[in-house]
Design a protein around this motif. Structure first.
Motif, short mmCIF file in Angstrom:
data_model
loop_
_atom_site.label_atom_id
_atom_site.label_comp_id
_atom_site.label_asym_id
_atom_site.label_seq_id
_atom_site.Cartn_x
_atom_site.Cartn_y
_atom_site.Cartn_z
N MET A 250 0.85 -1.19 0.00
CA MET A 250 0.00 0.00 0.00
C MET A 250 0.88 1.25 0.00
SD MET A 250 -2.84 1.23 2.77
CE MET A 250 -3.62 2.84 2.60
N ILE A 251 0.48 2.26 -0.75
CA ILE A 251 1.20 3.52 -0.77
C ILE A 251 0.46 4.52 0.12
CG2 ILE A 251 1.98 5.43 -2.20
CD1 ILE A 251 2.21 3.51 -4.52
N PHE A 252 1.08 4.90 1.21
CA PHE A 252 0.48 5.88 2.12
C PHE A 252 0.80 7.31 1.69
CE2 PHE A 252 1.29 2.03 4.59
CZ PHE A 252 0.05 1.82 5.17
N ASP A 253 2.00 7.51 1.17
CA ASP A 253 2.45 8.83 0.74
C ASP A 253 3.20 8.66 -0.58
OD1 ASP A 253 4.09 11.18 0.35
OD2 ASP A 253 3.73 11.72 2.44
N ALA A 254 2.56 9.05 -1.68
CA ALA A 254 3.12 8.77 -3.00
C ALA A 254 4.44 9.48 -3.24
CB ALA A 254 2.11 9.19 -4.08
N ASP A 255 4.63 10.64 -2.64
CA ASP A 255 5.89 11.37 -2.82
C ASP A 255 7.02 10.74 -2.01
OD1 ASP A 255 4.72 13.23 -4.52
OD2 ASP A 255 4.08 14.51 -2.86
N LEU A 256 6.69 10.22 -0.85
CA LEU A 256 7.71 9.68 0.04
C LEU A 256 8.10 8.25 -0.32
CD1 LEU A 256 9.46 10.22 2.53
CD2 LEU A 256 7.51 9.52 3.97
N ARG A 257 7.18 7.49 -0.88
CA ARG A 257 7.42 6.06 -1.15
C ARG A 257 8.71 5.81 -1.93
NH1 ARG A 257 4.50 0.99 -1.49
NH2 ARG A 257 5.85 -0.40 -2.65
N PRO A 258 8.95 6.46 -3.07
CA PRO A 258 10.19 6.16 -3.81
C PRO A 258 11.46 6.53 -3.05
CG PRO A 258 9.05 8.01 -4.81
CD PRO A 258 8.11 7.42 -3.82
N VAL A 259 11.38 7.56 -2.22
CA VAL A 259 12.54 7.95 -1.42
C VAL A 259 12.83 6.87 -0.37
CG1 VAL A 259 13.53 9.71 0.09
CG2 VAL A 259 12.00 10.38 -1.78
N VAL A 260 11.79 6.38 0.28
CA VAL A 260 11.94 5.31 1.27
C VAL A 260 12.57 4.08 0.63
CG1 VAL A 260 10.67 3.70 2.75
CG2 VAL A 260 10.06 6.12 2.74
N ASP A 261 12.10 3.71 -0.55
CA ASP A 261 12.65 2.53 -1.22
C ASP A 261 14.10 2.75 -1.64
OD1 ASP A 261 10.37 1.03 -0.89
OD2 ASP A 261 9.56 1.48 -2.87
N ASP A 262 14.41 3.95 -2.08
CA ASP A 262 15.79 4.25 -2.47
C ASP A 262 16.73 4.17 -1.28
OD1 ASP A 262 15.15 4.60 -5.10
OD2 ASP A 262 15.11 6.80 -5.02
N LEU B 18 19.66 7.99 8.58
CA LEU B 18 18.25 8.27 8.85
C LEU B 18 18.09 9.51 9.72
CD1 LEU B 18 16.90 4.65 9.50
CD2 LEU B 18 16.95 5.95 7.37
N THR B 19 19.01 9.69 10.67
CA THR B 19 18.97 10.88 11.52
C THR B 19 19.23 12.13 10.70
OG1 THR B 19 19.71 9.59 13.44
CG2 THR B 19 19.97 11.99 13.55
N GLU B 20 20.18 12.04 9.79
CA GLU B 20 20.48 13.19 8.92
C GLU B 20 19.27 13.56 8.08
OE1 GLU B 20 23.64 14.42 5.35
OE2 GLU B 20 23.83 12.50 6.39
N LEU B 21 18.50 12.57 7.66
CA LEU B 21 17.30 12.82 6.88
C LEU B 21 16.13 13.30 7.73
CD1 LEU B 21 17.44 9.67 4.56
CD2 LEU B 21 17.88 12.04 3.89
N GLY B 22 16.25 13.16 9.06
CA GLY B 22 15.18 13.58 9.96
C GLY B 22 14.06 12.59 10.12
N TRP B 23 14.25 11.36 9.64
CA TRP B 23 13.16 10.38 9.66
C TRP B 23 12.72 9.95 11.06
CZ3 TRP B 23 14.02 6.49 5.04
CH2 TRP B 23 13.89 7.20 3.85
N PRO B 24 13.61 9.86 12.07
CA PRO B 24 13.14 9.43 13.39
C PRO B 24 12.11 10.37 14.02
CG PRO B 24 15.51 9.16 13.23
CD PRO B 24 15.08 9.94 12.02
N VAL B 25 12.05 11.62 13.58
CA VAL B 25 11.09 12.57 14.17
C VAL B 25 10.07 13.06 13.15
CG1 VAL B 25 12.50 13.32 16.11
CG2 VAL B 25 12.82 14.41 13.88
N VAL B 26 9.89 12.34 12.04
CA VAL B 26 8.79 12.63 11.13
C VAL B 26 7.48 12.35 11.88
CG1 VAL B 26 7.60 11.88 9.04
CG2 VAL B 26 10.07 12.21 9.01
N GLY B 27 6.53 13.24 11.72
CA GLY B 27 5.26 13.09 12.43
C GLY B 27 5.18 13.91 13.70
N VAL B 28 6.32 14.42 14.16
CA VAL B 28 6.36 15.31 15.32
C VAL B 28 6.43 16.74 14.80
CG1 VAL B 28 7.66 15.98 17.38
CG2 VAL B 28 7.54 13.56 16.70
#
Length: 348
Positions: A1-13, A30-40
Protein backbone atom coordinates in the motif's frame (compact mmCIF):
# COMPACT_ATOMS: atom_id res chain seq x y z
CA UNK A 1 0.00 0.00 0.00
CA UNK A 2 1.20 3.52 -0.77
CA UNK A 3 0.48 5.88 2.12
CA UNK A 4 2.45 8.83 0.74
CA UNK A 5 3.12 8.77 -3.00
CA UNK A 6 5.89 11.37 -2.82
CA UNK A 7 7.71 9.68 0.04
CA UNK A 8 7.42 6.06 -1.15
CA UNK A 9 10.19 6.16 -3.81
CA UNK A 10 12.54 7.95 -1.42
CA UNK A 11 11.94 5.31 1.27
CA UNK A 12 12.65 2.53 -1.22
CA UNK A 13 15.79 4.25 -2.47
CA UNK A 14 17.20 4.80 1.02
CA UNK A 15 16.17 1.60 2.80
CA UNK A 16 16.41 -0.66 -0.23
CA UNK A 17 19.97 0.44 -0.96
CA UNK A 18 21.13 0.09 2.64
CA UNK A 19 19.87 -3.31 3.75
CA UNK A 20 23.45 -4.47 4.27
CA UNK A 21 24.70 -1.22 5.78
CA UNK A 22 25.93 -1.42 9.38
CA UNK A 23 23.13 -0.37 11.77
CA UNK A 24 25.14 2.53 13.18
CA UNK A 25 25.89 3.98 9.76
CA UNK A 26 22.30 3.51 8.61
CA UNK A 27 20.97 5.21 11.74
CA UNK A 28 23.29 8.15 11.14
CA UNK A 29 21.85 8.48 7.63
CA UNK A 30 18.25 8.27 8.85
CA UNK A 31 18.97 10.88 11.52
CA UNK A 32 20.48 13.19 8.92
CA UNK A 33 17.30 12.82 6.88
CA UNK A 34 15.18 13.58 9.96
CA UNK A 35 13.16 10.38 9.66
CA UNK A 36 13.14 9.43 13.39
CA UNK A 37 11.09 12.57 14.17
CA UNK A 38 8.79 12.63 11.13
CA UNK A 39 5.26 13.09 12.43
CA UNK A 40 6.36 15.31 15.32
CA UNK A 41 5.53 18.99 14.86
CA UNK A 42 8.43 21.28 14.02
CA UNK A 43 7.54 23.51 16.97
CA UNK A 44 8.14 20.49 19.22
CA UNK A 45 11.53 19.73 17.71
CA UNK A 46 10.35 17.32 15.03
CA UNK A 47 10.43 17.25 11.24
CA UNK A 48 6.70 17.70 10.70
CA UNK A 49 4.60 15.42 8.54
CA UNK A 50 1.29 13.62 9.02
CA UNK A 51 0.38 10.07 10.01
CA UNK A 52 0.48 8.94 6.38
CA UNK A 53 4.15 9.94 6.13
CA UNK A 54 5.04 8.04 9.31
CA UNK A 55 3.09 4.99 8.09
CA UNK A 56 5.08 5.10 4.83
CA UNK A 57 8.31 4.93 6.80
CA UNK A 58 6.97 2.05 8.91
CA UNK A 59 5.89 0.14 5.81
CA UNK A 60 9.38 0.65 4.37
CA UNK A 61 10.91 -0.92 7.47
CA UNK A 62 8.72 -3.97 6.92
CA UNK A 63 9.17 -4.16 3.17
CA UNK A 64 12.96 -4.01 3.33
CA UNK A 65 13.37 -5.88 6.67
CA UNK A 66 15.53 -3.08 8.10
CA UNK A 67 16.89 -3.77 11.58
CA UNK A 68 16.78 -0.29 13.11
CA UNK A 69 14.42 1.14 15.77
CA UNK A 70 12.92 3.74 13.45
CA UNK A 71 9.31 3.01 14.41
CA UNK A 72 10.06 2.84 18.12
CA UNK A 73 12.14 6.02 18.21
CA UNK A 74 9.47 7.92 16.32
CA UNK A 75 6.78 6.73 18.71
CA UNK A 76 8.92 7.70 21.71
CA UNK A 77 9.49 11.20 20.27
CA UNK A 78 5.77 11.61 19.53
CA UNK A 79 4.85 10.60 23.09
CA UNK A 80 7.38 13.05 24.54
CA UNK A 81 5.98 15.87 22.41
CA UNK A 82 2.47 15.04 23.57
CA UNK A 83 3.58 15.29 27.18
CA UNK A 84 5.58 18.50 26.69
CA UNK A 85 8.96 16.83 27.28
CA UNK A 86 12.05 17.43 25.10
CA UNK A 87 12.04 15.35 21.93
CA UNK A 88 15.85 15.64 21.80
CA UNK A 89 15.99 12.88 24.43
CA UNK A 90 15.40 10.36 21.60
CA UNK A 91 18.22 11.66 19.37
CA UNK A 92 20.43 8.60 19.90
CA UNK A 93 17.62 6.08 19.38
CA UNK A 94 14.93 5.13 21.87
CA UNK A 95 12.45 2.45 22.84
CA UNK A 96 8.90 3.02 24.00
CA UNK A 97 7.34 1.08 26.88
CA UNK A 98 3.55 1.12 27.21
CA UNK A 99 2.31 0.37 30.72
CA UNK A 100 -1.45 -0.36 30.81
CA UNK A 101 -3.44 0.76 33.83
CA UNK A 102 -2.40 -1.16 36.95
CA UNK A 103 0.86 -2.56 35.58
CA UNK A 104 3.17 0.23 36.79
CA UNK A 105 2.80 2.51 39.80
CA UNK A 106 4.00 6.09 39.32
CA UNK A 107 4.08 8.37 42.35
CA UNK A 108 5.79 11.43 43.72
CA UNK A 109 8.31 11.06 46.51
CA UNK A 110 6.46 12.63 49.43
CA UNK A 111 9.68 13.33 51.29
CA UNK A 112 10.79 15.79 48.62
CA UNK A 113 7.54 17.73 48.83
CA UNK A 114 5.61 19.72 46.24
CA UNK A 115 5.75 19.35 42.50
CA UNK A 116 9.54 19.49 42.40
CA UNK A 117 10.07 16.10 44.00
CA UNK A 118 11.40 13.02 42.21
CA UNK A 119 9.07 10.41 40.78
CA UNK A 120 9.23 6.77 41.87
CA UNK A 121 8.18 3.92 39.57
CA UNK A 122 7.38 0.30 40.47
CA UNK A 123 6.31 -2.51 38.17
CA UNK A 124 7.35 -4.22 34.94
CA UNK A 125 6.69 -3.83 31.23
CA UNK A 126 7.35 -6.98 29.21
CA UNK A 127 8.67 -7.29 25.66
CA UNK A 128 9.92 -3.78 25.08
CA UNK A 129 11.34 -3.88 21.57
CA UNK A 130 14.97 -2.65 21.17
CA UNK A 131 15.28 -2.01 24.92
CA UNK A 132 18.69 -3.64 25.18
CA UNK A 133 20.26 -1.69 22.31
CA UNK A 134 19.12 1.90 22.85
CA UNK A 135 20.27 4.43 25.46
CA UNK A 136 16.81 5.80 26.24
CA UNK A 137 13.37 4.37 26.93
CA UNK A 138 10.24 6.48 27.05
CA UNK A 139 7.79 5.04 29.58
CA UNK A 140 4.07 5.78 29.09
CA UNK A 141 2.02 4.90 32.18
CA UNK A 142 -1.75 4.84 31.92
CA UNK A 143 -3.57 6.07 35.03
CA UNK A 144 -7.22 6.81 35.74
CA UNK A 145 -6.81 10.58 35.75
CA UNK A 146 -3.53 11.16 33.88
CA UNK A 147 -0.85 9.70 31.63
CA UNK A 148 2.60 9.77 33.18
CA UNK A 149 5.45 9.96 30.65
CA UNK A 150 9.05 9.50 31.78
CA UNK A 151 12.48 9.54 30.13
CA UNK A 152 14.51 6.64 31.52
CA UNK A 153 18.04 5.35 31.14
CA UNK A 154 17.42 2.05 29.35
CA UNK A 155 20.48 0.34 30.82
CA UNK A 156 19.39 1.07 34.39
CA UNK A 157 16.15 -0.88 34.16
CA UNK A 158 16.59 -3.54 31.46
CA UNK A 159 16.83 -7.27 32.11
CA UNK A 160 19.34 -9.39 30.16
CA UNK A 161 18.68 -8.93 26.42
CA UNK A 162 16.61 -11.34 24.41
CA UNK A 163 16.28 -11.89 20.65
CA UNK A 164 12.92 -12.49 19.05
CA UNK A 165 12.11 -14.64 16.02
CA UNK A 166 13.13 -11.77 13.74
CA UNK A 167 16.49 -11.66 15.55
CA UNK A 168 15.64 -8.19 16.85
CA UNK A 169 16.39 -7.30 20.49
CA UNK A 170 13.79 -6.88 23.20
CA UNK A 171 13.66 -7.07 26.97
CA UNK A 172 11.62 -6.59 30.11
CA UNK A 173 11.66 -3.18 31.76
CA UNK A 174 11.87 -3.62 35.55
CA UNK A 175 11.10 -0.63 37.74
CA UNK A 176 11.88 -1.64 41.30
CA UNK A 177 11.46 1.68 43.04
CA UNK A 178 13.26 3.49 40.23
CA UNK A 179 13.73 7.17 41.08
CA UNK A 180 13.51 9.67 38.21
CA UNK A 181 14.13 13.43 38.49
CA UNK A 182 11.06 15.62 38.08
CA UNK A 183 12.41 17.34 34.97
CA UNK A 184 12.37 13.99 33.13
CA UNK A 185 8.73 13.20 33.95
CA UNK A 186 5.43 14.81 32.97
CA UNK A 187 1.83 14.13 33.94
CA UNK A 188 -0.18 14.65 30.75
CA UNK A 189 -3.85 14.22 29.89
CA UNK A 190 -5.46 10.87 30.64
CA UNK A 191 -6.19 10.35 26.94
CA UNK A 192 -2.55 10.47 25.86
CA UNK A 193 -1.93 6.81 26.77
CA UNK A 194 -4.78 5.74 24.49
CA UNK A 195 -3.57 8.00 21.70
CA UNK A 196 -0.07 6.48 21.90
CA UNK A 197 -1.53 2.96 21.84
CA UNK A 198 -3.60 3.84 18.76
CA UNK A 199 -0.52 5.18 17.00
CA UNK A 200 1.47 2.08 17.93
CA UNK A 201 -1.31 -0.09 16.49
CA UNK A 202 -1.42 1.77 13.17
CA UNK A 203 2.35 1.91 12.69
CA UNK A 204 2.89 -1.74 13.62
CA UNK A 205 0.12 -2.67 11.18
CA UNK A 206 1.81 -0.53 8.52
CA UNK A 207 5.12 -2.34 9.10
CA UNK A 208 3.29 -5.66 8.79
CA UNK A 209 1.68 -4.46 5.56
CA UNK A 210 5.13 -3.70 4.14
CA UNK A 211 6.35 -7.19 5.02
CA UNK A 212 3.16 -8.72 3.60
CA UNK A 213 3.68 -6.81 0.35
CA UNK A 214 7.25 -8.07 0.02
CA UNK A 215 6.27 -11.67 0.81
CA UNK A 216 3.50 -11.56 -1.79
CA UNK A 217 5.83 -10.09 -4.42
CA UNK A 218 8.48 -12.75 -3.81
CA UNK A 219 5.84 -15.46 -4.01
CA UNK A 220 4.30 -14.19 -7.24
CA UNK A 221 7.72 -14.03 -8.85
CA UNK A 222 8.57 -17.53 -7.64
CA UNK A 223 5.42 -19.30 -8.85
CA UNK A 224 5.58 -17.62 -12.26
CA UNK A 225 9.23 -18.52 -12.90
CA UNK A 226 9.55 -21.90 -11.19
CA UNK A 227 8.91 -24.73 -13.64
CA UNK A 228 7.44 -28.08 -12.67
CA UNK A 229 6.32 -30.80 -15.09
CA UNK A 230 7.11 -28.47 -17.98
CA UNK A 231 5.00 -25.53 -16.87
CA UNK A 232 5.17 -22.78 -14.22
CA UNK A 233 3.76 -23.44 -10.77
CA UNK A 234 1.22 -20.69 -11.35
CA UNK A 235 -0.49 -22.92 -13.92
CA UNK A 236 -1.64 -25.27 -11.16
CA UNK A 237 -5.17 -24.47 -9.85
CA UNK A 238 -4.20 -25.09 -6.22
CA UNK A 239 -1.30 -22.66 -6.52
CA UNK A 240 -3.46 -20.02 -8.17
CA UNK A 241 -5.99 -20.36 -5.35
CA UNK A 242 -3.37 -19.82 -2.66
CA UNK A 243 -1.87 -16.85 -4.52
CA UNK A 244 -5.33 -15.32 -4.84
CA UNK A 245 -5.84 -15.80 -1.12
CA UNK A 246 -2.61 -13.93 -0.43
CA UNK A 247 -3.81 -11.02 -2.56
CA UNK A 248 -7.07 -10.94 -0.62
CA UNK A 249 -5.24 -10.81 2.73
CA UNK A 250 -2.96 -8.04 1.46
CA UNK A 251 -5.87 -5.99 0.12
CA UNK A 252 -7.97 -6.40 3.27
CA UNK A 253 -5.08 -5.15 5.38
CA UNK A 254 -4.51 -2.23 3.02
CA UNK A 255 -8.20 -1.29 3.20
CA UNK A 256 -8.20 -1.36 7.01
CA UNK A 257 -5.02 0.70 7.13
CA UNK A 258 -6.37 3.24 4.67
CA UNK A 259 -9.27 3.91 7.02
CA UNK A 260 -7.04 3.98 10.11
CA UNK A 261 -4.67 6.54 8.57
CA UNK A 262 -7.32 8.82 7.07
CA UNK A 263 -9.78 8.57 9.98
CA UNK A 264 -7.62 8.06 13.10
CA UNK A 265 -9.44 6.78 16.15
CA UNK A 266 -9.63 3.99 18.70
CA UNK A 267 -11.88 1.80 16.60
CA UNK A 268 -10.08 2.20 13.28
CA UNK A 269 -6.68 1.61 14.88
CA UNK A 270 -7.84 -1.54 16.67
CA UNK A 271 -9.49 -2.83 13.49
CA UNK A 272 -6.34 -2.32 11.42
CA UNK A 273 -4.18 -3.99 14.04
CA UNK A 274 -6.51 -6.99 14.39
CA UNK A 275 -6.57 -7.48 10.62
CA UNK A 276 -2.78 -7.13 10.51
CA UNK A 277 -2.33 -9.83 13.14
CA UNK A 278 -4.50 -12.27 11.21
CA UNK A 279 -2.94 -11.46 7.85
CA UNK A 280 0.58 -11.83 9.25
CA UNK A 281 0.04 -15.46 10.21
CA UNK A 282 -1.82 -16.42 7.07
CA UNK A 283 0.62 -14.76 4.66
CA UNK A 284 3.72 -16.13 6.42
CA UNK A 285 2.33 -19.67 6.35
CA UNK A 286 1.02 -19.68 2.78
CA UNK A 287 4.06 -18.00 1.20
CA UNK A 288 6.32 -20.64 2.69
CA UNK A 289 4.01 -23.38 1.48
CA UNK A 290 4.17 -22.00 -2.05
CA UNK A 291 7.96 -21.62 -1.97
CA UNK A 292 8.71 -25.09 -0.65
CA UNK A 293 12.26 -25.77 0.52
CA UNK A 294 13.84 -22.68 -1.00
CA UNK A 295 11.74 -20.46 1.28
CA UNK A 296 13.59 -21.57 4.40
CA UNK A 297 17.11 -21.17 3.08
CA UNK A 298 19.33 -18.46 4.55
CA UNK A 299 20.22 -17.06 1.14
CA UNK A 300 16.65 -16.53 -0.03
CA UNK A 301 15.08 -13.30 1.35
CA UNK A 302 11.61 -14.64 2.21
CA UNK A 303 12.54 -15.51 5.79
CA UNK A 304 13.60 -11.92 6.46
CA UNK A 305 10.00 -10.75 6.18
CA UNK A 306 8.13 -13.84 7.37
CA UNK A 307 10.11 -14.03 10.61
CA UNK A 308 9.13 -10.41 11.21
CA UNK A 309 5.51 -11.19 10.44
CA UNK A 310 5.43 -13.94 13.06
CA UNK A 311 7.24 -11.76 15.57
CA UNK A 312 5.35 -8.50 15.00
CA UNK A 313 2.00 -10.28 14.95
CA UNK A 314 1.79 -10.35 18.77
CA UNK A 315 3.61 -7.12 19.60
CA UNK A 316 1.66 -4.92 22.04
CA UNK A 317 -0.95 -7.67 22.34
CA UNK A 318 -2.45 -10.60 20.48
CA UNK A 319 -5.08 -10.51 17.75
CA UNK A 320 -7.68 -11.35 20.40
CA UNK A 321 -6.72 -8.27 22.42
CA UNK A 322 -7.22 -5.94 19.47
CA UNK A 323 -10.52 -7.59 18.58
CA UNK A 324 -11.69 -7.08 22.15
CA UNK A 325 -10.65 -3.41 22.07
CA UNK A 326 -12.56 -3.00 18.81
CA UNK A 327 -15.61 -4.71 20.28
CA UNK A 328 -15.50 -2.53 23.39
CA UNK A 329 -15.33 0.58 21.22
CA UNK A 330 -18.23 -0.52 19.04
CA UNK A 331 -20.62 -1.38 21.88
CA UNK A 332 -19.61 1.49 24.20
CA UNK A 333 -22.68 3.58 23.29
CA UNK A 334 -25.15 0.73 23.27
CA UNK A 335 -26.13 1.36 19.64
CA UNK A 336 -25.08 0.29 16.15
CA UNK A 337 -23.87 3.75 15.17
CA UNK A 338 -20.16 3.25 16.05
CA UNK A 339 -20.01 0.06 13.96
CA UNK A 340 -21.78 1.70 11.04
CA UNK A 341 -19.47 4.71 11.19
CA UNK A 342 -16.42 2.46 11.34
CA UNK A 343 -17.48 0.42 8.32
CA UNK A 344 -18.82 3.20 6.12
CA UNK A 345 -17.34 6.44 7.40
CA UNK A 346 -20.85 7.82 7.76
CA UNK A 347 -23.35 8.11 10.60
CA UNK A 348 -26.88 6.80 10.86
Amino acid sequence: MIFDADLRPVVDDVLGANTDTAPGALWALLTELGWPVVGVAEDDGGAGGDLAAVAELAAGVGRHAVAVPLIETGLAAWALAGAGLPVAATAERAAVALAPAGSVEARRDGADGGDAGDWIFDGTVARVRWLSEVPTVVLVVEQADATVVAILDAAASATPPERDLADEPSGTLRLDGLRVPADRVAAASAGLAGDVLDRVAVLRAAAISGAVERACTLTKDHVTTRQQFGRPLSALPAVRQLVAGLAVERDLLDAALSVAVTRPGRGTAAAARAVAARSAGTVATDTHQLHGAIGITQEYPLHLVTRRLWSWRDDEGTQRRWERLLGDEVVATGSDEPLWALVTGASV
